[in-house]
Design a protein around this motif. Sequence first.
Motif, mmCIF file in Angstrom:
data_model
loop_
_atom_site.group_PDB
_atom_site.id
_atom_site.type_symbol
_atom_site.label_atom_id
_atom_site.label_comp_id
_atom_site.label_asym_id
_atom_site.label_seq_id
_atom_site.Cartn_x
_atom_site.Cartn_y
_atom_site.Cartn_z
ATOM 1 N N VAL A 26 0.758 -1.226 -0.107
ATOM 2 C CA VAL A 26 -0.225 0.005 0.044
ATOM 3 C C VAL A 26 0.765 1.161 -0.025
ATOM 4 N N LEU A 27 0.735 2.027 -0.967
ATOM 5 C CA LEU A 27 1.439 3.075 -1.136
ATOM 6 C C LEU A 27 0.685 4.338 -0.433
ATOM 7 N N CYS A 52 -1.771 -12.383 5.394
ATOM 8 C CA CYS A 52 -0.818 -11.835 4.520
ATOM 9 C C CYS A 52 0.055 -10.952 5.158
ATOM 10 N N ASP A 53 0.893 -10.355 4.343
ATOM 11 C CA ASP A 53 1.674 -9.353 4.956
ATOM 12 C C ASP A 53 1.331 -7.922 4.362
ATOM 13 N N LEU A 54 0.879 -7.124 5.360
ATOM 14 C CA LEU A 54 0.433 -5.815 4.660
ATOM 15 C C LEU A 54 1.417 -4.834 4.941
ATOM 16 N N VAL A 55 2.252 -4.207 3.737
ATOM 17 C CA VAL A 55 3.032 -3.349 3.835
ATOM 18 C C VAL A 55 2.690 -1.872 3.333
ATOM 19 N N PHE A 56 3.029 -1.034 4.422
ATOM 20 C CA PHE A 56 2.846 0.487 3.909
ATOM 21 C C PHE A 56 3.945 1.038 3.414
ATOM 22 N N THR A 57 3.877 1.805 2.378
ATOM 23 C CA THR A 57 5.192 2.516 1.896
ATOM 24 C C THR A 57 4.796 3.762 1.797
ATOM 25 N N GLY A 58 5.593 4.712 2.844
ATOM 26 C CA GLY A 58 5.231 6.481 2.619
ATOM 27 C C GLY A 58 6.176 6.868 1.427
ATOM 28 N N ALA A 78 3.009 -1.329 -6.380
ATOM 29 C CA ALA A 78 1.981 -0.884 -5.366
ATOM 30 C C ALA A 78 0.745 -1.746 -5.835
ATOM 31 N N ASP A 79 0.069 -2.042 -4.785
ATOM 32 C CA ASP A 79 -1.406 -2.722 -5.013
ATOM 33 C C ASP A 79 -2.614 -1.679 -4.851
ATOM 34 N N ILE A 80 -2.223 -1.042 -3.843
ATOM 35 C CA ILE A 80 -3.251 0.017 -3.463
ATOM 36 C C ILE A 80 -2.603 1.184 -3.187
#
Lengths: 324, 508
Positions: A26-27, A52-58, A78-80
């Motif tokens: 998630v971007l 799942c592994d949820l990864v936020f990227t700033g 990015a998926d979202i």
Amino acid sequence: MKTTLLSVGAILCASTAIAQTPTLNVLTYDSFTSEWGPGPAIEAAFEAECACDLVFTGAGDGAALLARLQLEGIRTDADIVLGLDTNLTAAARDTGLFAPHGVTADLNLPVAWDDDTFLPFDWGYLAFVAEKDTPGVTSFRALADSDLKIVIQDPRSSTPGLGLLMWVHAAEGDGAAQIWADLADNIVTVTPGWTEAYNLFLEGEADAVLSYTTSPAYHLIAEDDDSKTSWGFDVGNYLQVEVAAKVTGTDQPELADQFMAFIAQPGFQNVIPETNWMYPATEVSLPDGFDTLTVPSKGLLLSAQDAADVRDALVETWRAALSQ
Amino acid sequence: MARRAVAIIRSLPAWLTAALVLALTLGTLAAVAWRAEVGRGLSAGDWSAIRFTVLQAAASAVVSVVLAIPVARALARRQFRGRGALVMLLGAPFILPVIVAVLGLLAVFGRGGLLNVGLGAVGVAPVSIYGAGGVVLAHVFFNLPLAVRLILQGWLSIPAERFRLAAQLNAPLWRVLELPMLARHMPGALLVVFLICLTSFAVALTLGGGPRATTVELAIWQAIRFDFDLGRAALLACVQFALCAMAALVAWHITPLDGFGSGLDRTVARWDQSRWDWVWLILVTLFLVLPLAMILWRGVPSLPDLGLDIYRAAGRSVLVALAATALTLGAALSLSLRGGLLVGMIGALPLAASALVMGTGLFLMVFPFVNPVTVALPVTVCVNAFMALPFALRLLSPTVADIRADYGRLAANLALGPWATLRLIILPRVRKSLSFAAGLTMALSIGDLGVVALFATPAQETLPLAMYRLMGAYRMDAAAGAAVLLLFLALGAFWVCDSRGQGDADAG
């Protein structure tokens, strides 16, 4: 020998199992992912149900997200994308990089919502936040004529910064350019993102900062400090509706859909008021303290198409006025 | 036969390097020009960025050089313990990471800094470092020392006999000796500083603060990172190249760019010393030392709390610097072996080039094929290597030319093959210059905050970029910790490389 082979096999299987835990990227904007932002709590809540592994990227502030996605193009990981707002959705739709969300949710917004691609996750009123003992103003004209020092965000990289342009445009119309010219000497500096601006204000570099009517709730609830307030303007305050969308080229379409649906559920929405310090997009109960916040007389909002039509011209006017 | 092989080994790598340099400058410029939307023209905001770029560079140059005059004069006519150390300190900003210096300047001149605390104590309103003033201040911090060294050379170039003659005739030194010397040396110093400040990115990024203080380099970055407006970025890149090319052409005619000359310790016994000399020397020392001391004071305690991501970023910075250094040394060595005016000119090209223009060009070239984010670090290696090339070349090529003059015929007589010549004759004798060049490139690359900011995500973050992110989030203690680490790496890498050069074959 056999046992060795077996254990090697077991290890291989185990590592494949780990490798098969899907990752959802998630971007989003910087303050969303920070340790005190909504990111960590939402990550924990969603991972509890998604395996799942949820990864936020700033990637900077909200408006820079769109440029970032365009920069990476169709090959993005990015998926979202989470954190655009209505002032950007028309331009975002035109990139063709976003897919319909397919979520039907009972939204609780101050405006009607029927966008099939961009799903709101929270909203708020833009406002200048200041100390209570700072004499406030109720119009841009009064602000421009005052000696108040303010910090604002760059409209090209930051969604509140862009919202301010729309606000001045909605409030002043053709007089907007003159307002900006007169505001120039009030502006201490223009920061790329909300975080930098808000911190400059907290460090005492300015009398007020462009933020939200909900920001004082942070000081009240998290810091037990009721010294901050926000200014409601006579003409009304501009609304910001923050949205998320699924990226067309996602390699995790089911997981992305699952996350989009999760956005409108309590696991996500309940986290918003006390971490993102905004109003949630669905009907959930608000924490104590939110009732003390300034409620503007009116919420202003340009339609996504109107905002897209005036954006470039407004940014150019702003740049020209502030660069003199 | 052997001679022909030598000629080939001398020429082929040089031309390959030259082709690479040309591809990086003119090639990226072509990519940029092809994409530039010239028809759209420049907006009012763009014009003001151009105006600001030129004005701040001019102001930085004038302030640096004017302040450098009394400092250089004081150094030229005073002998004292620690003079050598002070001259060395004046060389330090060259390899100091820009972002570290900015953080140090904030600690001294920022809202909560020493200066404003002092002003507050005597009831004066605080001054803000953000905007044009801060940009010029940071540029003066970097370029005042350079200007002092350039002008000091001018002073030391006045033969001692002239001073004695002037003394006998009781002639005014300032008018007959020093003013003419300054008239010769000042234009060069002004132009060098002007040229350096023309391509300012990191300073404007951190201290600029809004449309009023945006340089063209910063506007290019904004066009890509904020607007994803490639046409505008390309157009601005063309403008930046034109600005640099014009300034470089003028500089090329006026002066050789020579910042590390020797002979700084030869002084004339002067009778016209003034007490003001000490004031100037103390002021300039404080100006250079205080910001760094503040960084150490604030940063050392938070070193143990630095997160893993900072150390990862540091690791990436070191790897990028190692790769860039290998490239630079290979390129500089091959160009030096070939020698000649054309090669020299190609080696000087990067002085007029802008990292952001190259980054934009490379970006435009790779964008159709790969996700630019995945090549962020390789692109950074290339651009860093390239920007350090003129300095490495300047250090290496005179030495190589001397060696060839001294040993070339001997090598030919012995029919030494090209590799043997390189291994047995050249390399042992250029070790000192090579090590110094390696140290410079390492330090410059580790501290670089430029093209990497165009593409990188947190996964490709280098240490300067990580530090910039911490500053943005106002985690100032963590930022100071990262600054100490960065300072240690940059100066440490320089020291390690440079000290390996001791014990040159010729120096014995």
